[in-house]
Design a protein around this motif. Structure first.
Motif, PDB file in Angstrom:
ATOM      1  N   UNK A   1       0.879  -1.244   0.070  1.00 31.80           N
ATOM      2  CA  UNK A   1      -0.066  -0.023  -0.120  1.00 31.80           C
ATOM      3  C   UNK A   1       0.883   1.288   0.010  1.00 31.80           C
ATOM      4  N   UNK A   2       0.467   2.358  -0.719  1.00 32.92           N
ATOM      5  CA  UNK A   2       1.294   3.551  -0.762  1.00 32.92           C
ATOM      6  C   UNK A   2       0.347   4.678  -0.924  1.00 32.92           C
ATOM      7  N   UNK A   3       0.616   5.981  -0.960  1.00 31.13           N
ATOM      8  CA  UNK A   3      -0.317   6.968  -1.090  1.00 31.13           C
ATOM      9  C   UNK A   3       0.706   8.211  -1.765  1.00 31.13           C
ATOM     10  N   UNK A   4       0.069   8.858  -2.392  1.00 32.14           N
ATOM     11  CA  UNK A   4       0.624  10.119  -2.777  1.00 32.14           C
ATOM     12  C   UNK A   4       0.280  11.191  -2.203  1.00 32.14           C
ATOM     13  N   UNK A   5       1.029  11.862  -1.626  1.00 29.38           N
ATOM     14  CA  UNK A   5       0.524  13.211  -0.533  1.00 29.38           C
ATOM     15  C   UNK A   5       1.059  14.378  -1.079  1.00 29.38           C
ATOM     16  N   UNK A   6       0.532  15.558  -0.572  1.00 28.34           N
ATOM     17  CA  UNK A   6       1.230  16.988  -1.115  1.00 28.34           C
ATOM     18  C   UNK A   6       1.305  17.651   0.432  1.00 28.34           C
ATOM     19  N   UNK A   7       2.686  18.117   0.259  1.00 30.02           N
ATOM     20  CA  UNK A   7       2.779  19.086   1.301  1.00 30.02           C
ATOM     21  C   UNK A   7       3.885  20.065   0.839  1.00 30.02           C
ATOM     22  N   UNK A   8       3.675  21.245   1.204  1.00 30.21           N
ATOM     23  CA  UNK A   8       4.745  22.359   0.614  1.00 30.21           C
ATOM     24  C   UNK A   8       4.684  22.641  -0.837  1.00 30.21           C
ATOM     25  N   UNK A   9       3.562  22.299  -1.383  1.00 30.53           N
ATOM     26  CA  UNK A   9       3.301  22.232  -2.748  1.00 30.53           C
ATOM     27  C   UNK A   9       4.000  21.457  -3.667  1.00 30.53           C
ATOM     28  N   UNK A  10       4.492  20.206  -3.121  1.00 32.02           N
ATOM     29  CA  UNK A  10       5.194  19.294  -3.710  1.00 32.02           C
ATOM     30  C   UNK A  10       4.484  17.808  -3.429  1.00 32.02           C
ATOM     31  N   UNK A  11       4.477  16.794  -4.204  1.00 32.46           N
ATOM     32  CA  UNK A  11       4.033  15.314  -4.040  1.00 32.46           C
ATOM     33  C   UNK A  11       4.988  14.584  -3.689  1.00 32.46           C
ATOM     34  N   UNK A  12       4.586  13.680  -3.044  1.00 35.58           N
ATOM     35  CA  UNK A  12       5.641  12.695  -2.305  1.00 35.58           C
ATOM     36  C   UNK A  12       4.699  11.244  -2.352  1.00 35.58           C
ATOM     37  N   UNK A  13       5.590  10.336  -2.722  1.00 39.62           N
ATOM     38  CA  UNK A  13       5.068   8.907  -2.428  1.00 39.62           C
ATOM     39  C   UNK A  13       5.405   8.278  -1.242  1.00 39.62           C
ATOM     40  N   UNK A  14       4.550   8.044  -0.499  1.00 39.64           N
ATOM     41  CA  UNK A  14       5.073   7.446   0.898  1.00 39.64           C
ATOM     42  C   UNK A  14       4.042   6.231   1.120  1.00 39.64           C
ATOM     43  N   UNK A  15       4.795   5.329   2.188  1.00 37.03           N
ATOM     44  CA  UNK A  15       4.285   4.030   2.362  1.00 37.03           C
ATOM     45  C   UNK A  15       4.528   3.993   3.860  1.00 37.03           C
ATOM     46  N   UNK A  16       4.320   2.958   4.622  1.00 38.81           N
ATOM     47  CA  UNK A  16       4.652   2.659   5.751  1.00 38.81           C
ATOM     48  C   UNK A  16       6.255   2.753   6.244  1.00 38.81           C
ATOM     49  N   UNK A  17       6.485   3.440   7.330  1.00 30.62           N
ATOM     50  CA  UNK A  17       7.941   3.826   7.674  1.00 30.62           C
ATOM     51  C   UNK A  17       9.089   4.558   6.642  1.00 30.62           C
ATOM     52  N   UNK A  18       7.881   5.373   5.841  1.00 34.40           N
ATOM     53  CA  UNK A  18       8.818   6.423   5.056  1.00 34.40           C
ATOM     54  C   UNK A  18       9.397   7.665   5.530  1.00 34.40           C
ATOM     55  N   UNK A  19      10.433   7.988   5.451  1.00 35.98           N
ATOM     56  CA  UNK A  19      11.262   9.222   5.893  1.00 35.98           C
ATOM     57  C   UNK A  19      11.344  10.115   4.890  1.00 35.98           C
ATOM     58  N   UNK A  20      10.655  11.513   5.172  1.00 33.87           N
ATOM     59  CA  UNK A  20      10.854  12.509   4.195  1.00 33.87           C
ATOM     60  C   UNK A  20      11.473  13.667   4.567  1.00 33.87           C
ATOM     61  N   UNK A  21      12.246  14.398   3.766  1.00 35.81           N
ATOM     62  CA  UNK A  21      12.905  15.723   4.020  1.00 35.81           C
ATOM     63  C   UNK A  21      11.824  16.616   3.154  1.00 35.81           C
ATOM     64  N   UNK A  22      11.237  17.422   3.912  1.00 36.98           N
ATOM     65  CA  UNK A  22      10.393  18.546   3.230  1.00 36.98           C
ATOM     66  C   UNK A  22      10.597  19.831   3.944  1.00 36.98           C
ATOM     67  N   UNK A  23       9.911  20.855   3.271  1.00 35.21           N
ATOM     68  CA  UNK A  23      10.069  22.205   3.533  1.00 35.21           C
ATOM     69  C   UNK A  23       9.707  22.297   5.127  1.00 35.21           C
ATOM     70  N   UNK A  24      10.140  23.270   5.874  1.00 39.13           N
ATOM     71  CA  UNK A  24       9.915  23.379   7.113  1.00 39.13           C
ATOM     72  C   UNK A  24       8.474  23.558   7.461  1.00 39.13           C
ATOM     73  N   UNK A  25       8.054  22.805   8.551  1.00 41.91           N
ATOM     74  CA  UNK A  25       6.580  22.655   8.688  1.00 41.91           C
ATOM     75  C   UNK A  25       6.354  23.431  10.320  1.00 41.91           C
ATOM     76  N   UNK A  26       5.103  24.127  10.647  1.00 40.26           N
ATOM     77  CA  UNK A  26       4.808  24.535  11.948  1.00 40.26           C
ATOM     78  C   UNK A  26       4.807  23.332  12.808  1.00 40.26           C
TER      79      UNK A  26
END
Length: 66
Positions: A1-26
């Motif tokens: 199973x995976x999902x495509x998510x959007x954060x910071x105007x970019x899209x990322x493919x994620x699944x269980x235990x995925x680590x992402x480097x994204x723009x600073x979040x509040x």
């Protein structure tokens, strides 16, 4: 199973235990991220595409460092 998510105007493919480097979040280290936009979910043979987002699913995420 995976999902495509959007954060910071970019899209990322994620699944269980995925680590992402994204723009600073509040938030602070250890905080849960809420309101993640899910654009698509794929679970084996079943794919659900949002219009524009998929409802009824959630992605859990946590800030590990800032």
């Amino acid at each position: 199973m995976f999902a495509i998510i959007r954060t910071g105007g970019k899209q990322y493919k994620v699944s269980k235990d995925t680590y992402l480097n994204v723009e600073k979040l509040e938030g602070n280290v250890g905080d849960a991220i809420k309101d993640i936009e899910i654009l698509m979910i794929c679970d084996g043979d079943k794919t659900t595409v949002g219009a524009p987002v998929v409802s009824g699913f959630t992605v859990a995420a946590e800030i590990l460092e800032q």
